[in-house]
Design an enzyme around this catalytic site. Structure first.
Site, short mmCIF file in Angstrom:
data_model
loop_
_atom_site.label_atom_id
_atom_site.label_comp_id
_atom_site.label_asym_id
_atom_site.label_seq_id
_atom_site.Cartn_x
_atom_site.Cartn_y
_atom_site.Cartn_z
N SER A 1 33.67 21.07 61.68
CA SER A 1 34.95 20.35 61.73
C SER A 1 36.08 21.27 62.16
CB SER A 1 35.32 19.82 60.35
OG SER A 1 34.29 19.12 59.77
N HIS B 1 30.66 16.77 67.31
CA HIS B 1 31.34 16.56 66.03
C HIS B 1 31.34 15.07 65.69
CE1 HIS B 1 35.22 16.91 63.45
NE2 HIS B 1 34.14 16.94 62.72
N GLU C 1 33.25 13.91 68.99
CA GLU C 1 33.93 14.91 69.80
C GLU C 1 32.88 15.81 70.44
OE1 GLU C 1 38.21 15.47 67.48
OE2 GLU C 1 36.54 16.74 66.92
N ASN D 1 41.32 16.00 64.24
CA ASN D 1 42.00 16.70 63.14
C ASN D 1 43.34 17.28 63.57
OD1 ASN D 1 40.16 16.07 61.18
ND2 ASN D 1 38.86 17.84 61.59
P1 NAD Z 1 27.02 19.06 52.78
O1 NAD Z 1 27.37 20.12 51.83
O2 NAD Z 1 26.95 17.65 52.31
O3 NAD Z 1 25.59 19.38 53.42
C1 NAD Z 1 25.18 20.64 53.83
C2 NAD Z 1 23.68 20.71 53.63
O4 NAD Z 1 23.17 21.89 54.24
C3 NAD Z 1 23.26 20.77 52.18
O5 NAD Z 1 22.34 19.71 51.90
C4 NAD Z 1 22.58 22.13 52.04
O6 NAD Z 1 21.49 22.11 51.13
C5 NAD Z 1 22.12 22.39 53.45
N1 NAD Z 1 21.94 23.79 53.76
C6 NAD Z 1 22.71 24.83 53.40
N2 NAD Z 1 22.19 25.97 53.89
C7 NAD Z 1 21.08 25.64 54.58
C8 NAD Z 1 20.13 26.39 55.31
N3 NAD Z 1 20.22 27.72 55.43
N4 NAD Z 1 19.10 25.72 55.89
C9 NAD Z 1 19.00 24.41 55.75
N5 NAD Z 1 19.87 23.65 55.08
C10 NAD Z 1 20.92 24.27 54.50
O7 NAD Z 1 28.02 19.20 54.01
P2 NAD Z 1 28.53 18.12 55.05
O8 NAD Z 1 29.71 17.43 54.49
O9 NAD Z 1 27.38 17.33 55.49
O10 NAD Z 1 29.06 19.02 56.23
C11 NAD Z 1 28.17 19.67 57.12
C12 NAD Z 1 28.93 20.11 58.34
O11 NAD Z 1 29.52 18.98 58.96
C13 NAD Z 1 30.08 21.06 58.08
O12 NAD Z 1 30.16 21.96 59.16
C14 NAD Z 1 31.29 20.18 58.04
O13 NAD Z 1 32.46 20.84 58.40
C15 NAD Z 1 30.92 19.17 59.08
N6 NAD Z 1 31.55 17.85 58.95
C16 NAD Z 1 31.72 17.24 57.74
C17 NAD Z 1 32.30 15.99 57.65
C18 NAD Z 1 32.47 15.27 56.34
O14 NAD Z 1 33.24 14.32 56.27
N7 NAD Z 1 31.76 15.66 55.29
C19 NAD Z 1 32.69 15.34 58.82
C20 NAD Z 1 32.50 15.97 60.04
C21 NAD Z 1 31.92 17.22 60.08
#
Ligand code: NAD
Length: 594
Positions: free
Chosen positions: A448, A469, A481, A519
């Site tokens: 993000s 994204h 994106e 954003n």
């Molecule tokens: P989250 O914490 O829900 O999920 C992350 C997952 O990655 C977890 O299940 C964790 O166990 C796993 N993980 C961590 N290390 C790992 C590894 N080494 N190998 C395999 N799996 C691993 O996070 P999220 O909210 O899904 O966000 C993920 C990405 O997406 C981030 O970069 C975030 O900025 C981006 N993002 C989030 C949103 C949102 O609204 N949550 C929206 C757009 C983008």
């Protein structure tokens, strides 16, 4: 399409229609041994579908004159080609028109043409395969009968309100007579489309048959039409043809139109008025009122903005071709998604349900179980609503494979990471993918806020790294994106765009700059809302003002939905990049702590 609707079904005598005339390269009139006329509508050169533009409408006019001169005619079947029937009016014309009188005149012209078909003295049938939208459905409604193919590409609807206008070629007048006022309004006010079988159940078409039998069935209906027309039930009759019934419908619909985002739109109100006026003035109807309303709406800001959005969406759908005119970018058929949290699980589910084989990897087994449950739940729902066949349900489930082991890089066309927002972790994962992968796969991050340039640093073949994204929840949010860092190749971006469009999303190409696009706009807006609260304005008031302005929800509720921790991070990134323009309030930190 599996079977060609232009060939007759098994056992039928192949009739040999003789071509009578062609019109502007857009329509072909034929006559067969049984005195049955058929009019084939042909897309313009380079177009996928027949569109009601100047030539399209002109061809229909010309053909009508000739049809009127034919003698001893058994019936007329109007049909499209193997791709579609009619996609609708030319949206380019709607975009260009600035004079309401001209727009109204265009509507009158279409109305006159379709009325000519409605007045033909022999049975007329529309054989509908593929898109039959807007003006296409209005043409079909002007004919006596309609048959649709059971093909998944077949869809019928009047989506005009989505462009800020209303059906202007008689649709607002004919549909209520066919379906009754409530069902007609439901279709026209939502702009939704129906497949052949749903259209049959609603009474929009007389029959729904396999595409291989479409023309045969249409010919059969034209040559021996059913003795009785379909009649409306008592309830629909009362709600359509009696003043108190119509008043009831009007009140109910007006109430719905007064709530939520609908209250900002003019077209649905005009549509309601014109449809009801038509029923009040039977048998002539209110065609002139329809044309005038179209003229008024087509030149308004609302229509121009929605039409602009339509073209942007179309452009997004074809962004891959813009980036890669030769069409060389290989499709993504297999993906490895690393990180199965909120975003990764949603992205993987979306991919699996849209035909991409996906391996989802997470260190937490619980996350993986939840991801499978998420996909299953979404598929079950579509199965219950008959949007999905049982075998498609199973195939989609089979396309998702989950594992706690980060393996399978070599076979994947794409490695997409959606792990926590940690630059070091993301860099390690991409280094691993580069080492284990075949070397030509696409690498994508769902970050993000982190700069892609930092992820590309030191990465072998960094040109294949892009940002994809998605927004939360990925299954529903339409935008993706497509982020380019300075070294991303056009081919990699085209692959990403093609994948996003294939997943039903609108990709927008953005630069690797803080906040990317969404954003960058959103964060200052949220920060300002928080600043107002800090200055003593009630949170409810801030939200109410935003909602009155047209936002689907206020900024403070939105902050709760996003999560203050996530928002704080994004605001901090932008605050750092643009210290003069944006300073996130201390309230963010306090809220996260609390
Ligand atoms: P989250 O914490 O829900 O999920 C992350 C997952 O990655 C977890 O299940 C964790 O166990 C796993 N993980 C961590 N290390 C790992 C590894 N080494 N190998 C395999 N799996 C691993 O996070 P999220 O909210 O899904 O966000 C993920 C990405 O997406 C981030 O970069 C975030 O900025 C981006 N993002 C989030 C949103 C949102 O609204 N949550 C929206 C757009 C983008």
């Amino acid at each position: 399409m599996s079977d060609d609707p232009m060939t007759k079904g098994d056992g039928a005598e192949p009739a040999t229609p003789v071509e009578l005339e062609r019109y502007r390269g857009r329509a072909v009139l034929r006559r067969d041994a049984q005195a049955l006329l058929s009019l084939e509508l042909v897309p313009a050169e380079g177009e996928a579908y027949f569109v009601l533009d100047e030539d399209g409408l002109g061809a229909l006019d010309d053909a009508l004159r000739r049809v009127g001169r034919e003698t001893a005619v058994g019936g007329l079947v109007v049909h499209g080609d193997a791709r579609g029937f009619v996609a609708g009016a030319d949206v380019g014309l709607i975009r260009a028109v600035t004079d309401p009188a001209l727009a109204a005149e265009f509507a009158r012209r279409g109305q006159r043409c379709f009325q000519g078909y409605a007045d033909l003295p022999f049975p007329t049938v529309a054989a509908i395969h593929g898109p039959c939208l807007g003006g296409g459905l209005e043409l079909a409604l002007a004919l006596d009968h309609r048959v649709a193919s059971r093909d998944p590409s077949t869809k019928l609807g009047l989506p005009e309100v989505q462009l800020g206008i209303l059906p202007g070629f008689g649709g607002t007048q004919r549909l209520p007579l066919l379906l009754g006022l409530p069902a007609a309004l439901d279709l026209m006010l939502t702009g939704k489309t129906l497949d052949g079988e749903r259209a049959r159940r609603r009474g929009l078409v007389d029959a729904c048959v396999p595409s291989s039998r479409l023309l045969e069935r249409a010919a059969g209906i034209a040559l021996s039409p059913p003795a009785q027309r379909r009649k409306l039930g008592l309830r629909d009759s009362l709600l359509s043809f009696h003043r108190p019934g119509r008043a009831l419908v009007r009140r109910k619909v007006q109430k719905q139109l007064g709530q939520g985002p609908a209250r900002f739109f003019l077209a649905p109100r005009r549509l309601l008025d014109v449809a009801i006026l038509g029923l009040e003035r039977l048998p002539e109807g209110a065609y002139e009122a329809e044309a005038l309303a179209l003229g008024e709406l087509a030149v308004g800001d609302e229509c121009k903005s929605l039409v602009g959005l339509f073209f942007e969406r179309e452009r997004a759908r074809k962004l891959d071709r813009e980036l890669d005119p030769a069409g060389e970018a290989a499709p993504v058929e297999r993906a490895l998604v690393v990180g199965g949290g909120v975003m990764g699980a949603g992205i993987a589910a979306l991919m699996a349900s849209r035909g991409v084989r996906v391996r989802l990897v997470d260190v937490a087994a619980a996350a993986l179980a939840a991801a499978v449950g998420r996909l299953r739940k979404a598929l079950d729902k579509r199965l219950r609503r008959r949007r999905l066949q049982p075998h498609e349900h199973q195939a989609a489930l089979d396309r998702l494979e989950v594992s706690t082991l980060r393996v399978g890089h070599r076979r994947a066309d794409l490695v997409l990471e959606a792990v926590a927002e940690d630059l070091g972790l993301k860099r390690r994962l991409f280094a691993e993918a580069a080492e284990r992968g075949a070397g030509d796969q696409l690498l994508a991050t769902n970050t993000s806020s982190l700069p892609l340039a930092a992820m590309a640093e030191g990465l072998p073949r960094p040109e294949r790294l892009i940002g994809l994204h998605f927004f939360n929840p990925p299954e529903q949010m339409p935008l993706v994106e497509l982020i380019a860092h300075a070294g991303s190749s056009a081919a990699a971006l085209a692959r990403g765009a093609r994948l996003a469009a294939g997943l039903g999303k609108s990709p927008v190409l953005v630069a690797d700059r803080p906040g990317f696009l969404v954003n960058r706009c959103l964060a200052p807006y949220l920060a300002q809302a928080v600043a107002l609260v800090e200055e003593g304005v009630a949170a409810q008031e801030v939200d109410a003002v935003a909602e009155a302005h047209g936002m689907p929800m206020g900024p403070l509720r939105l902050l709760d939905e996003i999560g203050w921790d996530v928002a704080a991070k994004v605001c901090a990134v932008l605050g750092e990049a643009f210290p003069v323009h944006m300073q996130a309030s201390k309230l963010f930190g306090a809220m996260v702590e609390a």
